[in-house]
Design an enzyme around this catalytic site. Structure first.
Site, PDB file in Angstrom:
ATOM      1  N   TYR A 191       0.838  -1.210   0.000  1.00 52.02           N
ATOM      2  CA  TYR A 191       0.000   0.000   0.000  1.00 52.02           C
ATOM      3  C   TYR A 191       0.874   1.262   0.000  1.00 52.02           C
ATOM      4  O   TYR A 191       0.446   2.307  -0.449  1.00 52.02           O
ATOM      5  CB  TYR A 191      -0.851   0.066   1.277  1.00 52.02           C
ATOM      6  CG  TYR A 191      -2.087  -0.803   1.338  1.00 52.02           C
ATOM      7  CD1 TYR A 191      -2.425  -1.689   0.316  1.00 52.02           C
ATOM      8  CD2 TYR A 191      -2.943  -0.727   2.441  1.00 52.02           C
ATOM      9  CE1 TYR A 191      -3.571  -2.481   0.408  1.00 52.02           C
ATOM     10  CE2 TYR A 191      -4.079  -1.498   2.527  1.00 52.02           C
ATOM     11  CZ  TYR A 191      -4.390  -2.376   1.524  1.00 52.02           C
ATOM     12  OH  TYR A 191      -5.528  -3.133   1.640  1.00 52.02           O
ATOM     13  N   GLY A 192       2.066   1.123   0.556  1.00 55.57           N
ATOM     14  CA  GLY A 192       2.895   2.288   0.872  1.00 55.57           C
ATOM     15  C   GLY A 192       3.343   3.112  -0.317  1.00 55.57           C
ATOM     16  O   GLY A 192       3.897   4.196  -0.149  1.00 55.57           O
TER      17      GLY A 192
ATOM     18  N   CYS B 123      -2.739  -1.384   9.939  1.00 49.56           N
ATOM     19  CA  CYS B 123      -1.882  -0.853   8.876  1.00 49.56           C
ATOM     20  C   CYS B 123      -1.880   0.659   9.011  1.00 49.56           C
ATOM     21  O   CYS B 123      -2.936   1.297   9.024  1.00 49.56           O
ATOM     22  CB  CYS B 123      -2.472  -1.256   7.524  1.00 49.56           C
ATOM     23  SG  CYS B 123      -1.633  -0.521   6.114  1.00 49.56           S
ATOM     24  N   ASN B 124      -0.686   1.240   9.123  1.00 50.16           N
ATOM     25  CA  ASN B 124      -0.589   2.697   9.261  1.00 50.16           C
ATOM     26  C   ASN B 124      -0.960   3.409   7.973  1.00 50.16           C
ATOM     27  O   ASN B 124      -1.615   4.449   7.986  1.00 50.16           O
ATOM     28  CB  ASN B 124       0.846   3.076   9.633  1.00 50.16           C
ATOM     29  CG  ASN B 124       1.218   2.565  11.005  1.00 50.16           C
ATOM     30  OD1 ASN B 124       1.000   3.236  11.989  1.00 50.16           O
ATOM     31  ND2 ASN B 124       1.758   1.364  11.072  1.00 50.16           N
ATOM     32  N   THR B 125      -0.512   2.839   6.854  1.00 47.11           N
ATOM     33  CA  THR B 125      -0.758   3.467   5.553  1.00 47.11           C
ATOM     34  C   THR B 125      -2.258   3.545   5.288  1.00 47.11           C
ATOM     35  O   THR B 125      -2.761   4.530   4.743  1.00 47.11           O
ATOM     36  CB  THR B 125      -0.056   2.643   4.454  1.00 47.11           C
ATOM     37  OG1 THR B 125       1.280   2.361   4.879  1.00 47.11           O
ATOM     38  CG2 THR B 125      -0.019   3.385   3.149  1.00 47.11           C
TER      39      THR B 125
ATOM     40  N   GLU C 247       7.676  -9.274   3.233  1.00 47.98           N
ATOM     41  CA  GLU C 247       6.682 -10.136   2.566  1.00 47.98           C
ATOM     42  C   GLU C 247       7.372 -11.374   1.976  1.00 47.98           C
ATOM     43  O   GLU C 247       6.761 -12.423   1.850  1.00 47.98           O
ATOM     44  CB  GLU C 247       5.944  -9.358   1.464  1.00 47.98           C
ATOM     45  CG  GLU C 247       4.894  -8.379   1.994  1.00 47.98           C
ATOM     46  CD  GLU C 247       3.664  -9.045   2.611  1.00 47.98           C
ATOM     47  OE1 GLU C 247       3.228 -10.099   2.106  1.00 47.98           O
ATOM     48  OE2 GLU C 247       3.133  -8.508   3.612  1.00 47.98           O
TER      49      GLU C 247
ATOM     50  N   CYS D   6       5.023   1.403  10.568  1.00 50.12           N
ATOM     51  CA  CYS D   6       4.497   0.414   9.613  1.00 50.12           C
ATOM     52  C   CYS D   6       4.484  -0.910  10.357  1.00 50.12           C
ATOM     53  O   CYS D   6       5.479  -1.266  10.998  1.00 50.12           O
ATOM     54  CB  CYS D   6       5.397   0.329   8.389  1.00 50.12           C
ATOM     55  SG  CYS D   6       4.989  -1.053   7.293  1.00 50.12           S
ATOM     56  N   THR D   7       3.351  -1.607  10.302  1.00 52.69           N
ATOM     57  CA  THR D   7       3.221  -2.816  11.118  1.00 52.69           C
ATOM     58  C   THR D   7       4.147  -3.942  10.665  1.00 52.69           C
ATOM     59  O   THR D   7       4.404  -4.874  11.415  1.00 52.69           O
ATOM     60  CB  THR D   7       1.767  -3.307  11.142  1.00 52.69           C
ATOM     61  OG1 THR D   7       1.276  -3.402   9.797  1.00 52.69           O
ATOM     62  CG2 THR D   7       0.900  -2.356  11.934  1.00 52.69           C
TER      63      THR D   7
HETATM   64  N1  DGL Z   1       1.867  -2.651   7.064  1.00 54.21           N
HETATM   65  C1  DGL Z   1       1.477  -1.453   6.457  1.00 54.21           C
HETATM   66  C2  DGL Z   1       1.625  -0.231   7.333  1.00 54.21           C
HETATM   67  O1  DGL Z   1       1.540  -0.346   8.536  1.00 54.21           O
HETATM   68  C3  DGL Z   1       1.698  -1.188   4.998  1.00 54.21           C
HETATM   69  C4  DGL Z   1       2.802  -1.785   4.263  1.00 54.21           C
HETATM   70  C5  DGL Z   1       2.641  -1.595   2.779  1.00 54.21           C
HETATM   71  O2  DGL Z   1       1.788  -2.291   2.220  1.00 54.21           O
HETATM   72  O3  DGL Z   1       3.326  -0.753   2.197  1.00 54.21           O
HETATM   73  O4  DGL Z   1       1.785   0.865   6.866  1.00 54.21           O
END
Ligand code: DGL
Length: 261
Positions: free
Chosen positions: A43-44, A74-76, A150, A182-183
């Protein structure tokens, strides 16, 4: 929905399992549905609108599963979730505020390094919260980390090199706390300590548990059975690849399946 309904938890991939890990540990009688949106990971590096759409689709899917609460692990996704923030049934819980406050309560030197995805750093929510409370913030996007995690390549030369490249410039700045914005990144804690020395690593698991628990309690939704909860995992991508990516996860899992949201 009632107290026996599951809690829905989601992330772009396996990172949110670091939050689920803590939730299963602290809330062993709760049922969980976890979605790793690996089809759309990472997602980032996506646009805000793309992430808003992913969040909407997953929240809608979880609502159909009759979850009693949604945790955006997820932070994003959290920094792109204003459109679902006011939902009440089920309540949608983001992880940025609890994690930021945990870092604020942890640092003694008032120098905190925030590591996160390019989107989370660009949105600047962590920086704003921390600065408002008098913290000197260093912030750095780490686009190389999520693909390494990943691919389950933690504890390798590749992971250590990637961490070293990002963190070397921050050594000697009196930083005592590294906030995992980011988790996924908690899975690189060993490498981060190796480069930064004896720093506090703040991640979302513990901080989020308290918010989840308080909200369930407030809404009379805590599951009071004595039975162990049921944990279902879903991926929007390839199940075999997902299983490989999360082989480090050692909590109880009842099923891992594909879904299209
Ligand atoms: N784990 C996600 C977060 O906390 C996003 C990682 C990603 O997909 O870029 O932001």
């Amino acid at each position: 929905m009632d107290s026996k309904s599951p809690i829905g938890v989601f992330d772009s991939g396996v990172g949110g399992l670091t939050v689920l890990d803590e939730l299963i540990h602290r809330l062993p009688h709760e049922n969980f549905i976890y979605i790793g949106d690996t089809k759309n990971s990472p997602y980032g590096e996506k646009t805000d609108q793309e992430i808003i759409d992913y969040v909407s689709n997953i929240v809608r899917y979880l609502e159909k599963c009759d979850v009693k609460q949604v945790v955006i692990a997820c932070n994003t996704a959290t920094v792109n979730s204003e459109h679902v923030a006011d939902k009440k049934e089920p309540e949608v819980i983001g992880i940025v505020y609890p994690t930021a406050f945990k870092a604020i309560n942890t640092t003694k030197t008032k120098n905190v390094l925030v590591l996160a995805t390019p989107v989370t750093i660009r949105k600047g929510l962590y920086q704003t919260i921390l600065k408002k409370l008098g913290i000197n913030v260093y912030a750095k996007a780490c686009p190389k980390f999520v693909p390494i995690i990943e691919a389950n390549k933690m504890n390798t030369k590749e992971s250590l090199d990637a961490v070293r490249e990002v963190l070397e410039p921050f050594k000697g700045q009196n930083i005592d706390t590294v906030l995992m914005g980011c988790t996924h990144y908690g899975l690189l804690a060993k490498e981060i300590k190796e480069v930064m020395g004896d720093v506090n690593i703040v991640d979302s698991g513990n901080a989020t548990y308290e918010v989840v628990h308080n909200s369930l309690q407030k809404n009379h939704l805590l599951n009071n059975t004595k039975e162990p909860g049921h944990v279902e995992l879903y991926t929007t991508g390839d199940v075999k690849t997902f299983k490989k990516s999360m082989s480090w996860f050692n909590k109880r899992i009842d099923s891992i399946d594909f879904i299209s949201v």
